[in-house]
Scaffold this motif. Structure first.
Motif, mmCIF file in Angstrom:
data_model
loop_
_atom_site.group_PDB
_atom_site.id
_atom_site.type_symbol
_atom_site.label_atom_id
_atom_site.label_comp_id
_atom_site.label_asym_id
_atom_site.label_seq_id
_atom_site.Cartn_x
_atom_site.Cartn_y
_atom_site.Cartn_z
ATOM 1 N N LEU A 1 42.800 43.375 35.429
ATOM 2 C CA LEU A 1 43.623 42.256 35.319
ATOM 3 C C LEU A 1 42.967 40.961 35.969
ATOM 4 O O LEU A 1 43.066 40.046 35.140
ATOM 5 N N HIS A 2 42.411 40.845 36.893
ATOM 6 C CA HIS A 2 41.983 39.772 37.602
ATOM 7 C C HIS A 2 40.754 39.145 36.938
ATOM 8 O O HIS A 2 40.602 37.868 36.900
ATOM 9 N N CYS B 1 42.260 37.768 33.418
ATOM 10 C CA CYS B 1 42.853 36.640 33.116
ATOM 11 C C CYS B 1 42.125 35.283 33.062
ATOM 12 O O CYS B 1 42.858 34.298 32.953
ATOM 13 N N ARG B 2 41.050 35.474 33.449
ATOM 14 C CA ARG B 2 40.003 34.222 33.739
ATOM 15 C C ARG B 2 39.767 33.760 32.169
ATOM 16 O O ARG B 2 39.481 32.728 31.967
ATOM 17 N N TYR C 1 41.726 35.329 28.975
ATOM 18 C CA TYR C 1 42.731 35.579 28.112
ATOM 19 C C TYR C 1 44.227 35.328 28.666
ATOM 20 O O TYR C 1 44.405 35.857 29.791
ATOM 21 N N PRO C 2 45.026 34.887 27.866
ATOM 22 C CA PRO C 2 46.327 34.836 28.240
ATOM 23 C C PRO C 2 46.918 36.019 28.452
ATOM 24 O O PRO C 2 46.954 36.965 27.552
ATOM 25 N N ILE C 3 47.766 36.271 29.562
ATOM 26 C CA ILE C 3 48.449 37.476 29.550
ATOM 27 C C ILE C 3 49.924 37.449 28.850
ATOM 28 O O ILE C 3 50.353 36.401 29.150
ATOM 29 N N LEU D 1 46.996 41.415 26.947
ATOM 30 C CA LEU D 1 46.350 40.367 26.795
ATOM 31 C C LEU D 1 46.510 39.731 25.349
ATOM 32 O O LEU D 1 46.252 40.639 24.402
ATOM 33 N N ALA E 1 48.044 36.422 38.682
ATOM 34 C CA ALA E 1 47.193 36.264 37.735
ATOM 35 C C ALA E 1 47.673 35.966 36.458
ATOM 36 O O ALA E 1 46.983 35.370 35.398
ATOM 37 N N TRP E 2 48.947 36.140 36.100
ATOM 38 C CA TRP E 2 49.437 35.826 34.781
ATOM 39 C C TRP E 2 49.607 34.324 34.694
ATOM 40 O O TRP E 2 49.210 33.602 33.728
ATOM 41 N N SER F 1 46.436 32.797 34.001
ATOM 42 C CA SER F 1 45.832 33.253 32.688
ATOM 43 C C SER F 1 46.266 31.970 31.703
ATOM 44 O O SER F 1 45.679 31.968 30.542
#
Length: 278
Positions: free
Chosen positions: A37-38, A41-42, A44-46, A59, A207-208, A211
């Protein structure tokens, strides 16, 4: 019409993937694992997907959503990170037990299956090949992660933090993103309730929010497009200038931390006869 069958029915065939990655464009959304996840998120949009009344976190991968397309002009992958779900393509698994040949499915008529070319699916003894064993592990990771995300997604719904994603095709399964404005407006009591038993909901939310800088502005919900989340930057914050009293933190007297025991623990940590200061 596709007919998905367990791998054990096509063990006489081989996996023959194409030379390019143009098949990625067939995916608008894929599930995400807690372990990635972390990192993911750099790039791709969550987004949360609702399908058959089930909420799943994943994603957005299609170029129509991304500020930077994952494929170049020739259909070659140029993304910095390839999500787990793509590494499992063209297989799928709805339930993971201890039998890769029964748990993993594929379209019986898939163009990625070949009688002669490609990678063997099973070894000489008919047992799962290393490739299949690794995919089975990854499918299990995705399944366990989605189960873990369930309570956090429920909390976002209760707190009214999710808004529909602006989509081009109404026939697609509904997608939702977290609203940065609403999240910033959460009071201390709400944050304390979210973290009472686990910090996962806040961890995923941060994270969200991060993203969303990868999501094209024309797909942001109208109510947050004007207040789009800015990229997180640590350079504007000097750690030495932060005071604990200035942070919006809540210490919850739950199972994790008992306020009544703090003074006892502090007293026990003091030596019985402290040396006089020099």
């Amino acid at each position: 019409m596709t007919r998905c069958v367990p791998i054990r029915e096509v063990t006489h065939l081989r996996l023959a993937m194409p030379a390019d990655d143009s098949w990625v464009e067939d995916f608008g959304w894929v599930p995400v694992s807690a372990s990635e996840l972390h990192l993911a998120c750099r790039y791709y949009p969550i987004a949360m997907r609702v399908e058959k009344r089930k909420r799943r976190l994943g994603l957005l991968l299609h170029s129509r959503y991304l500020t930077k397309a994952p494929l170049d002009g020739s259909g070659k992958w140029r993304g910095a990170y390839r999500p787990i779900a793509l590494r499992c393509f063209p297989f799928e698994a709805s339930r993971v037990t201890d039998d890769p040949l029964s748990d993993i499915f594929i379209d019986a008529g898939s163009k990625y299956l070949s009688p002669t070319a490609g990678t063997p699916i099973v070894d000489e003894t008919g047992q799962p090949d290393r490739l299949l064993i690794e995919m089975h592990r990854l499918f299990g990771l995705l399944e366990r992660s989605q189960e873990a995300f369930g309570s956090a997604l429920d909390q976002y719904f209760i707190a009214n933090l999710l808004v529909p994603l602006a989509m081009e095709n109404d026939d697609e399964s509904p997608l939702y993103v977290i609203d940065p404005v609403r999240f910033r407006q959460l009071d201390r009591a709400a944050l304390g309730a979210m973290t009472r038993h686990s910090f996962l909901s806040v961890d995923v939310a941060v994270a969200w929010l991060f993203s969303l800088q990868n999501l094209r502005s024309d797909h942001l919900p109208k109510e947050i497009s004007r207040a789009r989340a800015q990229p997180f930057t640590s350079a504007s914050i000097e750690p030495d200038s932060i005071l604990m009293d200035d942070l919006s933190l809540v210490l919850d007297d739950g199972e994790l931390i008992s306020l009544s025991n703090i003074d006892i623990a502090r007293a026990e940590a003091q030596p019985e006869h402290a040396a006089p200061p020099r």
